[in-house]
Design a protein around this motif. Structure first.
Motif, PDB file in Angstrom:
ATOM      1  N   THR A 106       0.826  -1.203   0.000  1.00  0.00           N
ATOM      2  CA  THR A 106       0.000   0.000   0.000  1.00  0.00           C
ATOM      3  C   THR A 106       0.860   1.252   0.000  1.00  0.00           C
ATOM      4  O   THR A 106       0.564   2.236  -0.686  1.00  0.00           O
ATOM      5  N   MET A 107       1.951   1.222   0.775  1.00  0.00           N
ATOM      6  CA  MET A 107       2.845   2.368   0.825  1.00  0.00           C
ATOM      7  C   MET A 107       3.500   2.625  -0.531  1.00  0.00           C
ATOM      8  O   MET A 107       3.564   3.770  -1.007  1.00  0.00           O
ATOM      9  N   CYS A 108       3.984   1.568  -1.180  1.00  0.00           N
ATOM     10  CA  CYS A 108       4.600   1.722  -2.498  1.00  0.00           C
ATOM     11  C   CYS A 108       3.589   2.245  -3.514  1.00  0.00           C
ATOM     12  O   CYS A 108       3.916   3.085  -4.359  1.00  0.00           O
ATOM     13  N   GLU A 109       2.371   1.757  -3.418  1.00  0.00           N
ATOM     14  CA  GLU A 109       1.335   2.196  -4.346  1.00  0.00           C
ATOM     15  C   GLU A 109       0.981   3.663  -4.138  1.00  0.00           C
ATOM     16  O   GLU A 109       0.802   4.414  -5.095  1.00  0.00           O
ATOM     17  N   SER A 110       0.923   4.096  -2.877  1.00  0.00           N
ATOM     18  CA  SER A 110       0.499   5.465  -2.587  1.00  0.00           C
ATOM     19  C   SER A 110       1.534   6.496  -3.027  1.00  0.00           C
ATOM     20  O   SER A 110       1.174   7.614  -3.396  1.00  0.00           O
ATOM     21  N   ILE A 111       2.836   6.144  -2.976  1.00  0.00           N
ATOM     22  CA  ILE A 111       3.875   7.096  -3.377  1.00  0.00           C
ATOM     23  C   ILE A 111       4.457   6.753  -4.747  1.00  0.00           C
ATOM     24  O   ILE A 111       5.458   7.335  -5.164  1.00  0.00           O
ATOM     25  N   ASN A 112       3.820   5.804  -5.445  1.00  0.00           N
ATOM     26  CA  ASN A 112       4.166   5.479  -6.825  1.00  0.00           C
ATOM     27  C   ASN A 112       5.624   5.037  -6.966  1.00  0.00           C
ATOM     28  O   ASN A 112       6.367   5.534  -7.807  1.00  0.00           O
ATOM     29  N   VAL A 113       6.030   4.102  -6.118  1.00  0.00           N
ATOM     30  CA  VAL A 113       7.391   3.561  -6.159  1.00  0.00           C
ATOM     31  C   VAL A 113       7.341   2.141  -6.707  1.00  0.00           C
ATOM     32  O   VAL A 113       6.601   1.306  -6.185  1.00  0.00           O
ATOM     33  N   PRO A 114       8.119   1.831  -7.754  1.00  0.00           N
ATOM     34  CA  PRO A 114       8.158   0.459  -8.272  1.00  0.00           C
ATOM     35  C   PRO A 114       8.666  -0.509  -7.199  1.00  0.00           C
ATOM     36  O   PRO A 114       9.503  -0.161  -6.372  1.00  0.00           O
ATOM     37  N   LEU A 115       8.178  -1.728  -7.257  1.00  0.00           N
ATOM     38  CA  LEU A 115       8.438  -2.693  -6.190  1.00  0.00           C
ATOM     39  C   LEU A 115       9.285  -3.848  -6.689  1.00  0.00           C
ATOM     40  O   LEU A 115       9.073  -4.361  -7.790  1.00  0.00           O
ATOM     41  N   PHE A 116      10.261  -4.259  -5.885  1.00  0.00           N
ATOM     42  CA  PHE A 116      10.919  -5.545  -6.071  1.00  0.00           C
ATOM     43  C   PHE A 116      11.127  -6.164  -4.692  1.00  0.00           C
ATOM     44  O   PHE A 116      11.158  -5.473  -3.678  1.00  0.00           O
ATOM     45  N   ILE A 117      11.267  -7.474  -4.653  1.00  0.00           N
ATOM     46  CA  ILE A 117      11.308  -8.206  -3.389  1.00  0.00           C
ATOM     47  C   ILE A 117      12.585  -9.033  -3.322  1.00  0.00           C
ATOM     48  O   ILE A 117      12.966  -9.687  -4.296  1.00  0.00           O
ATOM     49  N   VAL A 118      13.244  -8.982  -2.168  1.00  0.00           N
ATOM     50  CA  VAL A 118      14.421  -9.804  -1.911  1.00  0.00           C
ATOM     51  C   VAL A 118      14.100 -10.733  -0.738  1.00  0.00           C
ATOM     52  O   VAL A 118      13.746 -10.265   0.345  1.00  0.00           O
ATOM     53  N   ILE A 119      14.203 -12.028  -0.972  1.00  0.00           N
ATOM     54  CA  ILE A 119      13.989 -13.027   0.077  1.00  0.00           C
ATOM     55  C   ILE A 119      15.352 -13.479   0.590  1.00  0.00           C
ATOM     56  O   ILE A 119      16.202 -13.926  -0.194  1.00  0.00           O
ATOM     57  N   THR A 120      15.577 -13.379   1.876  1.00  0.00           N
ATOM     58  CA  THR A 120      16.866 -13.719   2.461  1.00  0.00           C
ATOM     59  C   THR A 120      16.819 -15.086   3.157  1.00  0.00           C
ATOM     60  O   THR A 120      15.764 -15.717   3.258  1.00  0.00           O
ATOM     61  N   LYS A 121      17.979 -15.507   3.628  1.00  0.00           N
ATOM     62  CA  LYS A 121      18.130 -16.764   4.388  1.00  0.00           C
ATOM     63  C   LYS A 121      17.604 -17.969   3.617  1.00  0.00           C
ATOM     64  O   LYS A 121      16.907 -18.832   4.169  1.00  0.00           O
ATOM     65  N   ALA A 122      17.956 -18.032   2.336  1.00  0.00           N
ATOM     66  CA  ALA A 122      17.520 -19.169   1.520  1.00  0.00           C
ATOM     67  C   ALA A 122      18.140 -20.473   2.001  1.00  0.00           C
ATOM     68  O   ALA A 122      17.593 -21.560   1.748  1.00  0.00           O
ATOM     69  N   ASP A 123      19.259 -20.386   2.715  1.00  0.00           N
ATOM     70  CA  ASP A 123      19.958 -21.598   3.150  1.00  0.00           C
ATOM     71  C   ASP A 123      19.175 -22.399   4.188  1.00  0.00           C
ATOM     72  O   ASP A 123      19.411 -23.589   4.360  1.00  0.00           O
ATOM     73  N   ILE A 124      18.235 -21.744   4.908  1.00  0.00           N
ATOM     74  CA  ILE A 124      17.489 -22.478   5.936  1.00  0.00           C
ATOM     75  C   ILE A 124      16.290 -23.226   5.358  1.00  0.00           C
ATOM     76  O   ILE A 124      15.563 -23.887   6.090  1.00  0.00           O
ATOM     77  N   ASP A 125      16.111 -23.122   4.041  1.00  0.00           N
ATOM     78  CA  ASP A 125      14.972 -23.807   3.432  1.00  0.00           C
ATOM     79  C   ASP A 125      15.068 -25.319   3.606  1.00  0.00           C
ATOM     80  O   ASP A 125      14.050 -26.014   3.691  1.00  0.00           O
ATOM     81  N   LYS A 126      16.310 -25.829   3.681  1.00  0.00           N
ATOM     82  CA  LYS A 126      16.470 -27.276   3.851  1.00  0.00           C
ATOM     83  C   LYS A 126      15.957 -27.747   5.201  1.00  0.00           C
ATOM     84  O   LYS A 126      15.577 -28.913   5.359  1.00  0.00           O
ATOM     85  N   ASP A 127      15.934 -26.845   6.200  1.00  0.00           N
ATOM     86  CA  ASP A 127      15.410 -27.213   7.514  1.00  0.00           C
ATOM     87  C   ASP A 127      13.894 -27.383   7.489  1.00  0.00           C
ATOM     88  O   ASP A 127      13.318 -27.918   8.444  1.00  0.00           O
ATOM     89  N   TYR A 128      13.253 -26.900   6.426  1.00  0.00           N
ATOM     90  CA  TYR A 128      11.798 -27.020   6.292  1.00  0.00           C
ATOM     91  C   TYR A 128      11.444 -27.984   5.147  1.00  0.00           C
ATOM     92  O   TYR A 128      10.370 -27.869   4.540  1.00  0.00           O
ATOM     93  N   ASP A 129      12.366 -28.930   4.855  1.00  0.00           N
ATOM     94  CA  ASP A 129      12.159 -29.911   3.780  1.00  0.00           C
ATOM     95  C   ASP A 129      11.896 -29.230   2.436  1.00  0.00           C
ATOM     96  O   ASP A 129      11.127 -29.732   1.605  1.00  0.00           O
ATOM     97  N   TYR A 130      12.537 -28.063   2.250  1.00  0.00           N
ATOM     98  CA  TYR A 130      12.443 -27.294   1.009  1.00  0.00           C
ATOM     99  C   TYR A 130      11.003 -26.910   0.660  1.00  0.00           C
ATOM    100  O   TYR A 130      10.642 -26.798  -0.518  1.00  0.00           O
ATOM    101  N   LYS A 131      10.191 -26.724   1.689  1.00  0.00           N
ATOM    102  CA  LYS A 131       8.806 -26.305   1.469  1.00  0.00           C
ATOM    103  C   LYS A 131       8.581 -24.843   1.842  1.00  0.00           C
ATOM    104  O   LYS A 131       7.543 -24.279   1.503  1.00  0.00           O
ATOM    105  N   ARG A 132       9.556 -24.259   2.565  1.00  0.00           N
ATOM    106  CA  ARG A 132       9.392 -22.881   3.047  1.00  0.00           C
ATOM    107  C   ARG A 132       9.322 -21.879   1.890  1.00  0.00           C
ATOM    108  O   ARG A 132       8.415 -21.041   1.828  1.00  0.00           O
ATOM    109  N   LEU A 133      10.285 -21.954   0.960  1.00  0.00           N
ATOM    110  CA  LEU A 133      10.338 -20.989  -0.136  1.00  0.00           C
ATOM    111  C   LEU A 133       9.131 -21.072  -1.068  1.00  0.00           C
ATOM    112  O   LEU A 133       8.513 -20.038  -1.368  1.00  0.00           O
TER     113      LEU A 133
END
Length: 268
Positions: free
Chosen positions: A15-42
């Motif tokens: 909502t904040m990005c939309e209200s001030i007209n800022v393009p959005l991109f997303i960075v997901i961190t800690k990809a290495d812990i996905d194996k602790d969730y049987d690779y279902k987290r990501l």
């Protein structure tokens, strides 16, 4: 876990990005812990992000997982286009290094000053004039008063005579640039977009300056008309936020963060 469920918090950011007209991109961190969730987290997180973005954009935007440097470059350039069809997502891990080079490529491929000149709210319309925003003020031993900040417009040279202000009375003071440092190196000038430190000749004490002041070219800007004590604003209310007359919310304008007093509210 709440960290695996971005839907509640991401609504606010979208909502904040939309209200001030800022393009959005997303960075997901800690990809290495996905194996602790049987690779279902990501996959679970990507599905929830996709659902949130689809709901907020009324199915106009999709997500795209960026998996190569070439894709990162194209995605960064696409953010500056008038029509954005997807939100780029980069998955990273600081532990294993996964995705870091892709993220670097993406960040360095982003257009500089995106939307700044088009949405310019500068003190004046002459884009060739000088405007320097003050972020910090220092008293350097055996040197004097030094200010640091960003050159918003124009180019600042050594021995330039500029006007700095406004002070608590709304006045500007003439100053001379005695030296310039960019990235801790002595320079003869600093141009638009650079962070620089400037040694000011006429300023004797830190108390004369404060964060949020600007330096402008007094010959191209009538500084007597540039002090503002009140303003009108169009406000987009985000989630869980109630505004009332006489309330005092925190406002963020450039590098200024301080409370404001709401005098009147008018419904649109």
């Amino acid at each position: 876990e709440k960290s695996n469920d971005p839907s509640s918090d991401y609504h606010k950011y979208l909502t904040m990005c939309e209200s001030i007209n800022v393009p959005l991109f997303i960075v997901i961190t800690k990809a290495d812990i996905d194996k602790d969730y049987d690779y279902k987290r990501l996959p679970k997180m990507l599905n929830k992000i996709e659902t949130v973005i689809a709901n907020k954009s009324h199915n106009k935007l999709k997500i795209k997982l960026i998996e190569s440097s070439s894709e990162a470059s194209r995605a960064a350039r696409a953010l500056s286009s008038s029509v954005i069809s997807y939100v780029p997502i980069i998955v990273t891990s600081s532990k294993t290094g996964e995705g870091l080079e892709i993220l670097k490529t993406f960040l360095f491929s982003l257009p500089t000053h995106f939307g700044y000149k088009e949405n310019n709210t500068s003190l004046y319309n002459d884009i060739q004039g000088v405007e320097f925003g003050i972020d910090d003020v220092y008293d350097v031993h055996n040197v004097g008063i030094v200010t640091s900040g960003i050159v918003r417009h124009g180019t600042v040279h050594i021995n330039d005579k500029l006007s700095i202000g406004p002070d608590k009375n709304g006045n500007y003071k003439d100053v001379t640039i005695e030296s310039i440092h960019v990235r801790r190196k002595d320079c003869s000038y600093a141009f638009e977009g650079q962070m620089a430190s400037l040694h000011l000749k006429e300023i004797r004490t830190k108390s004369e300056l404060r964060r949020g002041m600007v330096m402008v070219d007094g010959s191209k800007c009538d500084t007597t008309k540039q002090t503002c004590y009140s303003f009108e604003a169009h406000i987009d209310v985000l989630l869980n936020c109630t505004l009332r007359e006489n309330s005092q919310p925190i406002i963020h304008i450039e590098n200024i963060r301080q409370s404001a007093h709401i005098l009147h509210l008018h419904s649109m």
